[in-house]
Design a protein around this motif. Structure first.
Motif, short mmCIF file in Angstrom:
data_model
loop_
_atom_site.label_atom_id
_atom_site.label_comp_id
_atom_site.label_asym_id
_atom_site.label_seq_id
_atom_site.Cartn_x
_atom_site.Cartn_y
_atom_site.Cartn_z
N LEU A 211 33.78 52.40 -53.85
CA LEU A 211 34.18 51.04 -54.23
C LEU A 211 33.63 50.66 -55.59
N ALA A 212 32.37 50.98 -55.86
CA ALA A 212 31.76 50.61 -57.13
C ALA A 212 32.53 51.22 -58.30
N ALA A 213 32.90 52.50 -58.16
CA ALA A 213 33.62 53.17 -59.25
C ALA A 213 35.01 52.57 -59.45
N LEU A 214 35.70 52.24 -58.35
CA LEU A 214 37.04 51.67 -58.47
C LEU A 214 37.00 50.28 -59.10
N ILE A 215 36.01 49.49 -58.73
CA ILE A 215 35.88 48.17 -59.35
C ILE A 215 35.51 48.31 -60.82
N GLN A 216 34.64 49.27 -61.11
CA GLN A 216 34.19 49.45 -62.49
C GLN A 216 35.33 49.84 -63.43
N GLN A 217 36.34 50.52 -62.87
CA GLN A 217 37.47 50.91 -63.69
C GLN A 217 38.20 49.71 -64.27
N LYS A 218 38.14 48.57 -63.59
CA LYS A 218 38.83 47.37 -64.05
C LYS A 218 37.93 46.45 -64.87
N MET A 219 36.64 46.78 -64.93
CA MET A 219 35.71 45.94 -65.65
C MET A 219 35.69 46.26 -67.15
N PRO A 220 35.51 45.25 -67.99
CA PRO A 220 35.36 45.53 -69.42
C PRO A 220 33.97 46.07 -69.70
N GLY A 221 33.88 47.02 -70.60
CA GLY A 221 32.58 47.55 -70.99
C GLY A 221 32.01 48.51 -69.96
N GLU A 222 30.74 48.87 -70.19
CA GLU A 222 30.07 49.86 -69.36
C GLU A 222 29.10 49.24 -68.35
N ASP A 223 28.95 47.94 -68.37
CA ASP A 223 27.98 47.29 -67.48
C ASP A 223 28.42 47.40 -66.02
N GLU A 224 27.45 47.62 -65.15
CA GLU A 224 27.69 47.63 -63.71
C GLU A 224 27.37 46.23 -63.19
N PHE A 225 28.40 45.40 -63.12
CA PHE A 225 28.18 44.00 -62.78
C PHE A 225 27.86 43.80 -61.29
N PHE A 226 28.36 44.69 -60.42
CA PHE A 226 28.13 44.56 -58.98
C PHE A 226 27.38 45.78 -58.48
N GLN A 227 26.46 45.56 -57.56
CA GLN A 227 25.59 46.64 -57.07
C GLN A 227 25.38 46.50 -55.56
N GLY A 228 24.77 47.57 -54.98
CA GLY A 228 24.32 47.51 -53.58
C GLY A 228 25.41 47.29 -52.57
N PHE A 229 26.52 48.02 -52.69
CA PHE A 229 27.62 47.83 -51.74
C PHE A 229 27.25 48.36 -50.35
N SER A 230 27.59 47.60 -49.34
CA SER A 230 27.36 48.02 -47.95
C SER A 230 28.54 47.53 -47.11
N ALA A 231 29.39 48.47 -46.70
CA ALA A 231 30.62 48.12 -45.98
C ALA A 231 30.38 48.08 -44.47
N LEU A 232 31.10 47.21 -43.81
CA LEU A 232 31.11 47.13 -42.35
C LEU A 232 32.57 47.01 -41.92
N ILE A 233 33.22 48.17 -41.73
CA ILE A 233 34.63 48.21 -41.39
C ILE A 233 34.79 48.14 -39.87
N GLN A 234 35.71 47.33 -39.42
CA GLN A 234 36.00 47.23 -37.99
C GLN A 234 37.14 48.18 -37.63
N GLN A 235 37.37 48.34 -36.33
CA GLN A 235 38.39 49.29 -35.87
C GLN A 235 39.78 48.86 -36.35
N PRO A 236 40.54 49.77 -36.94
CA PRO A 236 41.91 49.44 -37.37
C PRO A 236 42.75 48.94 -36.20
N ARG A 237 43.65 47.99 -36.50
CA ARG A 237 44.48 47.38 -35.45
C ARG A 237 45.95 47.67 -35.73
N PRO A 238 46.62 48.40 -34.83
CA PRO A 238 48.07 48.63 -35.00
C PRO A 238 48.85 47.39 -34.59
N ALA A 239 50.15 47.45 -34.80
CA ALA A 239 51.02 46.34 -34.40
C ALA A 239 50.96 46.13 -32.90
#
Length: 347
Positions: A211-239
């Motif tokens: 996630l950090a790398a994908l967000i950084q691709q859209k950011m101007p410059g080389e600064d890492e504006f966001f840090q410390g990502f921690s995801a909590l994904i729930q179970q996918p839900r079908p139709a």
């Protein structure tokens, strides 16, 4: 007579102020004026403070001053507010991007497509921190925060979320999360996504790593504006239709399994009964054979006994005649001049 040149001073009228008393009054008046000026000056001096979970970007202002950067007001600190200057507060604590679709969520669940081309929704959340290093935060404000108004202009307001902050997160976080989750989902069928909890764990790992790398691709410059990502994904839900179909399939499968088990049990019972009947019939046949054999043995013994009884008489006829005589019968036709010969008298 000599003239006396000594001047006699008349005493001051009672109640008239003396020279020393007047000086004291003037001093008091001056002190009061100074105090008033100090209080007035102090009242004009204002301070700016940041609570423990916020940092403020300090920009110059006023009539003739350009909005140049003047540093930051660090978390849990205070400084004198300069007239005309402006301050922009950003969160220094952990923040959450919630995409469960609930009342207070930042975004709805992301839609993904499975390996077998079925659409599912993936809810969850991502925790992160804004990089509040003063130089980095100032560049973030200049490049992004100021553009979307993702700040507060007074402290201690981050219990609520600015609309500009929400818009900024949606622009940078949502596309990256959508792409990451969809990339993982395409590796599995919808049933696997729905039922296998290890896939949810894989999504968590992938989001944390990419996630950090994908967000950084859209950011101007080389600064890492966001840090410390921690995801909590729930179970996918079908139709809902797929869930209902799966439930019906599982129900039919359970019913088929129950019917098979019942049939096997009944077959086992019938087989056991057939085996028991066969064994009983076999036992009965064997018993009949044993009876016949016993009857035959008995008959043979009886024949042997009878034969042994007949043998002394020479023939069955003579044996029977003797039995008749013993019972008071006369087996012979009347005859004259002849005598009945018993076996014992027979030469």
């Amino acid at each position: 007579m000599a003239r006396n040149n000594t001047t006699t001073t008349s005493p001051a009228p009672i109640g008239a102020p003396t020279r020393s008393a007047g000086g004291r009054l003037r001093a008091i008046a001056i002190l009061a004026l100074v105090a008033a000026l100090v209080v007035g000056a102090l009242s004009m001096i204002r301070t700016v403070a940041s609570p423990a979970d916020e940092v403020a970007v300090h920009k110059g202002g006023g009539v003739i001053e350009a909005p140049n950067s003047k540093g930051c007001v660090a978390a849990n600190s205070r400084e004198i507010r300069r007239p005309g200057d402006r301050y922009y507060w950003y969160p220094a604590s952990q923040r959450t991007y919630n995409f469960t679709g609930g009342q207070d969520a930042d975004h709805g669940p992301f839609s993904v497509v499975s390996k077998d081309y079925q659409q599912l929704e993936v809810p969850g959340s991502v925790e992160f921190r804004l990089n509040v290093d003063c130089a980095v935060l100032t560049r973030f404000h200049d490049a992004i925060g100021n553009r979307y108004a993702s700040f507060y202009t007074s402290s201690d307001e981050w219990s609520a979320t600015p609309r500009g902050w929400q818009r900024m997160l949606d622009l940078y976080f949502a596309p990256a999360l959508d792409a990451t989750l969809d990339r993982v989902a395409k590796k599995y069928t919808w049933k696997e996504l729905y039922a296998d909890p290890t896939i949810k764990d894989e999504m968590n790992r992938t989001v944390n790593e990419q996630l950090a790398a994908l967000i950084q691709q859209k950011m101007p410059g080389e600064d890492e504006f966001f840090q410390g990502f921690s995801a909590l994904i729930q179970q996918p839900r079908p139709a809902a239709a797929l869930v209902d179909a799966l439930a019906n399939e599982e129900s039919a499968r359970a019913q088929a399994a129950a019917a098979k088990a019942k049939a096997v049990a009944e077959a086992d019972t019938q087989q056991a009964k057939a085996i028991a009947d066969a064994e009983a019939a076999k036992a009965a046949a064997q018993a009949q054979v044993a009876v016949k054999e016993a009857e035959a043995r008995i008959a043979r013994l009886e024949a042997e006994i009878t034969e042994a009884k007949i043998k002394p008489f020479g023939s069955a006829k003579e044996y029977n005649n003797n039995r008749a005589i013993e019972n008071g019968l006369n087996p012979y036709q009347p005859s004259y001049g002849s005598a009945i010969v018993t076996p014992e008298a027979k030469p």
